[in-house]
Motif scaffolding. Structure first.
Motif, PDB file in Angstrom:
ATOM      1  N   LEU A 349       0.787  -1.232   0.000  1.00 31.84           N
ATOM      2  CA  LEU A 349       0.000   0.000   0.000  1.00 31.84           C
ATOM      3  C   LEU A 349       0.817   1.280   0.000  1.00 31.84           C
ATOM      4  CD1 LEU A 349      -2.917  -0.785   2.522  1.00 31.84           C
ATOM      5  CD2 LEU A 349      -2.778  -1.244   0.061  1.00 31.84           C
ATOM      6  N   SER A 350       2.095   1.212   0.285  1.00 30.68           N
ATOM      7  CA  SER A 350       2.851   2.443   0.491  1.00 30.68           C
ATOM      8  C   SER A 350       2.885   3.312  -0.764  1.00 30.68           C
ATOM      9  CB  SER A 350       4.272   2.136   0.977  1.00 30.68           C
ATOM     10  OG  SER A 350       4.932   1.263   0.074  1.00 30.68           O
ATOM     11  N   TYR A 351       3.011   2.701  -1.921  1.00 35.51           N
ATOM     12  CA  TYR A 351       3.010   3.499  -3.152  1.00 35.51           C
ATOM     13  C   TYR A 351       1.658   4.182  -3.345  1.00 35.51           C
ATOM     14  CZ  TYR A 351       3.214   4.639  -8.146  1.00 35.51           C
ATOM     15  OH  TYR A 351       3.178   5.290  -9.351  1.00 35.51           O
ATOM     16  N   GLY A 352       0.574   3.438  -3.166  1.00 40.31           N
ATOM     17  CA  GLY A 352      -0.746   4.036  -3.287  1.00 40.31           C
ATOM     18  C   GLY A 352      -0.994   5.113  -2.254  1.00 40.31           C
ATOM     19  N   MET A 353      -0.509   4.910  -1.038  1.00 36.38           N
ATOM     20  CA  MET A 353      -0.662   5.939  -0.008  1.00 36.38           C
ATOM     21  C   MET A 353       0.065   7.207  -0.409  1.00 36.38           C
ATOM     22  SD  MET A 353      -0.301   3.643   3.463  1.00 36.38           S
ATOM     23  CE  MET A 353      -0.294   5.079   4.555  1.00 36.38           C
ATOM     24  N   TYR A 354       1.259   7.031  -0.951  1.00 31.60           N
ATOM     25  CA  TYR A 354       1.984   8.222  -1.390  1.00 31.60           C
ATOM     26  C   TYR A 354       1.257   8.920  -2.538  1.00 31.60           C
ATOM     27  CZ  TYR A 354       5.354  11.487  -3.001  1.00 31.60           C
ATOM     28  OH  TYR A 354       5.926  12.655  -3.371  1.00 31.60           O
TER      29      TYR A 354
END
Length: 401
Positions: A349-354
């Motif tokens: 999820l980190s890419y989507g969160m960014y």
């Protein structure tokens, strides 16, 4: 009301396969050459090792992206929160270079077409989806913070926001403001375009030892270039330029080359492991201190020390942490960052969160969410948007790829 600033960090974007070498099949679709022809990994013996993802690195991604979100909503307590950019740049340089060297050690080449295709599947569709939604909000709703956002969406979609910002000597214009956080994605995309070609050239035309020397020399050039460029009027040029931030990715690349060059029983690897373990906590503490106490991106904080040597220092600290997490999975920092939820979020999820946190926070601000509710509501909405992106866009395309 506290609204997002024009500073950011970078993507936490690496596909689930990208922390470990690929299977014994080459990227060209044929079986890897026998070990006897590979010259013991063609000078990179440790690149032939198997191994899976490093959970601690995934957890580090989660911590960094949360730091970015907090910094954009409440920059006061974390004036140096943009140091997360340095962490992500160094981590990305490490992971990508390790993959490229592992492929070369097995096959004697690098499948550039497949590399670029994998990069596109990992980054492109999710980015375009976010840009499309932002453009639609700009055109369909009377939202002040999304006024003209379709232009920013176009610039973000082609990964040139950093180049536009680098050319602005005064305050940043409103041209890229709605999606200004994508400047760091531009830096990484430009690195991904150039670096595989350059390292393949080095691998084919020089020895493994000289590759190490060349990469080390390349790490120094951006620092010297920043020193030559430094002027307060050039702060945006230095902060956003792919050339002036290249050493932060290259220091991660240098770490990957060093680890690939050392045999598992090499005493130098044992020495590196020991010192990485000793220095990991101090490096994490210094990065935290920078985020807490050292303003970086505001005009009143531009200074020649940080905008020249400071970026290199932050990258060295980040590389120290990355080395410890990679070499010492049983250490306390690695155990803490390997906690299941942290690692899963960083991996998926980190890419989507960014990607989504910036437009989500601006939308909530436009809708009148109170200052004291903006961070918790923004965090929840960002995670929801990232989860939708992962389930509906990222994972299906990666599986097909």
């Amino acid at each position: 009301m506290s609204t997002p600033t024009n500073r950011s960090a970078v993507d936490a974007a690496d596909a689930a396969t990208e922390q470990s070498p690929q299977s014994p099949q080459s990227l060209h679709g044929r079986t890897a050459e026998p070990r006897r022809r590979s010259g013991n990994g063609r000078g990179f013996p440790s690149a032939l090792r198997g191994g899976g993802r490093v959970a601690g690195l995934d957890g580090l991604r989660t911590v960094a992206v949360v730091l970015v979100i907090v910094y954009h909503v409440e920059p006061g307590p974390l004036p140096g929160g943009s140091v997360a950019v340095d962490v992500f740049f160094t981590l990305s340089g490490f992971v990508i270079t390790r993959l490229l060297i592992a492929e070369y050690a097995r096959t004697g080449g690098i499948g550039l077409r497949r590399f670029y295709r994998r990069r596109w599947l990992r980054l492109g569709p999710a980015l375009l989806t976010m840009c499309a939604v932002t453009a639609l909000l700009s055109l369909a709703l009377p939202l002040p913070l999304f006024d003209g956002a379709w232009t920013a969406a176009v610039l973000a979609a082609v990964s040139v926001v950093n180049l536009v910002r680098a050319g602005e000597s005064g305050p940043y214009s409103d041209l890229t403001a709605p999606l200004s956080h994508t400047w760091s994605l531009g830096v990484e995309e430009q690195f991904y375009l150039a670096w595989p070609l350059l390292i393949l050239l080095l691998l084919r035309h020089t020895t493994a030892r000289k590759v190490l020397a060349w990469v080390a020399a390349l790490c120094v050039l951006p620092l010297l270039w920043r020193v030559a460029l430094w002027d307060p009027a050039a702060a945006h040029r230095i902060y956003n330029g792919p050339d002036t931030r290249a050493d932060q990715l290259l220091i991660g690349a240098l770490l990957a080359v060093i680890l690939a060059r050392l045999h598992a029983d090499d005493p130098r690897l044992a020495l590196l492991r020991r010192w990485a373990g000793r220095l990991c906590w101090p490096a994490l503490a210094l990065l935290g201190l920078i985020a807490w106490q050292i303003p970086i991106a505001e005009a009143s904080s531009w200074n020649p020390v940080w905008y020249t040597a400071g970026f290199t220092l932050a990258a060295v600290l980040s590389a120290t942490v990355v080395a410890a997490l990679d070499l010492l999975p049983g250490s306390w920092p690695s155990r803490l960052l390997s906690i299941g939820a942290l690692a899963w979020i960083g991996r998926n999820l980190s890419y989507g969160m960014y990607l989504w946190h910036y437009p989500v926070i601006r939308l909530l601000s436009d809708l009148g969410v109170a200052d004291d509710q903006l961070l918790p509501m923004g965090m929840v909405a960002t995670v929801a948007a990232a989860l939708a992106s992962y389930v509906l866009v990222e994972r299906p395309l990666l599986r097909r790829g």
